[in-house]
Design an enzyme around this catalytic site. Structure first.
Site, PDB file in Angstrom:
ATOM      1  N   HIS A  53      -7.107  -9.688 -44.211  1.00  0.00           N
ATOM      2  CA  HIS A  53      -6.292  -8.494 -44.011  1.00  0.00           C
ATOM      3  C   HIS A  53      -5.518  -8.615 -42.698  1.00  0.00           C
ATOM      4  O   HIS A  53      -5.719  -9.551 -41.934  1.00  0.00           O
ATOM      5  CB  HIS A  53      -7.157  -7.224 -44.015  1.00  0.00           C
ATOM      6  CG  HIS A  53      -8.178  -7.174 -42.937  1.00  0.00           C
ATOM      7  ND1 HIS A  53      -9.468  -7.598 -43.115  1.00  0.00           N
ATOM      8  CD2 HIS A  53      -8.090  -6.765 -41.654  1.00  0.00           C
ATOM      9  CE1 HIS A  53     -10.143  -7.437 -41.995  1.00  0.00           C
ATOM     10  NE2 HIS A  53      -9.324  -6.944 -41.083  1.00  0.00           N
ATOM     11  N   ALA A  54      -4.649  -7.650 -42.472  1.00  0.00           N
ATOM     12  CA  ALA A  54      -3.909  -7.536 -41.215  1.00  0.00           C
ATOM     13  C   ALA A  54      -3.958  -6.077 -40.793  1.00  0.00           C
ATOM     14  O   ALA A  54      -4.233  -5.195 -41.608  1.00  0.00           O
ATOM     15  CB  ALA A  54      -2.457  -7.987 -41.394  1.00  0.00           C
TER      16      ALA A  54
END
Length: 140
Positions: A53-54
């Site tokens: 994820h970011a």
């Protein structure tokens, strides 16, 4: 807009004496933000991948407190892999960098220092959504 070169290794102070070693990490002195959350990964089975994820605004520093792990970084255009294996070295990751962690050695523990409290709305959990957001930032 963050890019892969903004992900830097931080070499923390080490204090050694006959009683052992100590590595202090202080908000805004040793890392570029105030620490609001701390969590750690441990007992990760061999072959398992974490993260993927970011964050839109969150900053993090990852530290392999024990063992080893590989951090795969992606700014939407460039990719880089960093191996963490020293308890006095942290990896600073700014917002808008996709990351995933794998390659955990047996008994590894990865500590995360985060700039803010947990907020599900701050995540990009789908890579395609992250790529669209990066595209919008780079074109505008």
């Amino acid at each position: 807009m963050a890019n892969i070169s903004d992900c830097i290794l931080l070499d923390f102070r080490q204090i050694h004496d006959e009683r052992g070693s100590l590595t202090p990490v202080e908000s805004r002195n040793d890392i570029p933000f105030a620490i609001r959350r701390v969590f750690y990964l441990y007992d990760v089975p061999a072959g398992v991948e974490r993260e993927g994820h970011a964050y839109k605004t969150l900053q993090q520093v990852l530290i392999a407190i024990s063992g080893r792990c590989a951090v795969h970084l992606d700014d939407g255009m460039n990719r880089r892999e960093v191996t963490l294996q020293h308890s006095h070295v942290g990896l600073y990751i700014p917002p808008m960098i996709w990351r995933r962690i794998d390659g955990f050695a047996s008994g590894s523990m990865c500590l995360t220092l985060a700039s803010d409290y947990y907020d599900e709305g701050d995540y990009y959990r789908e890579y395609a959504t992250f790529q669209r957001a990066v595209s919008v930032q780079t074109s505008g």
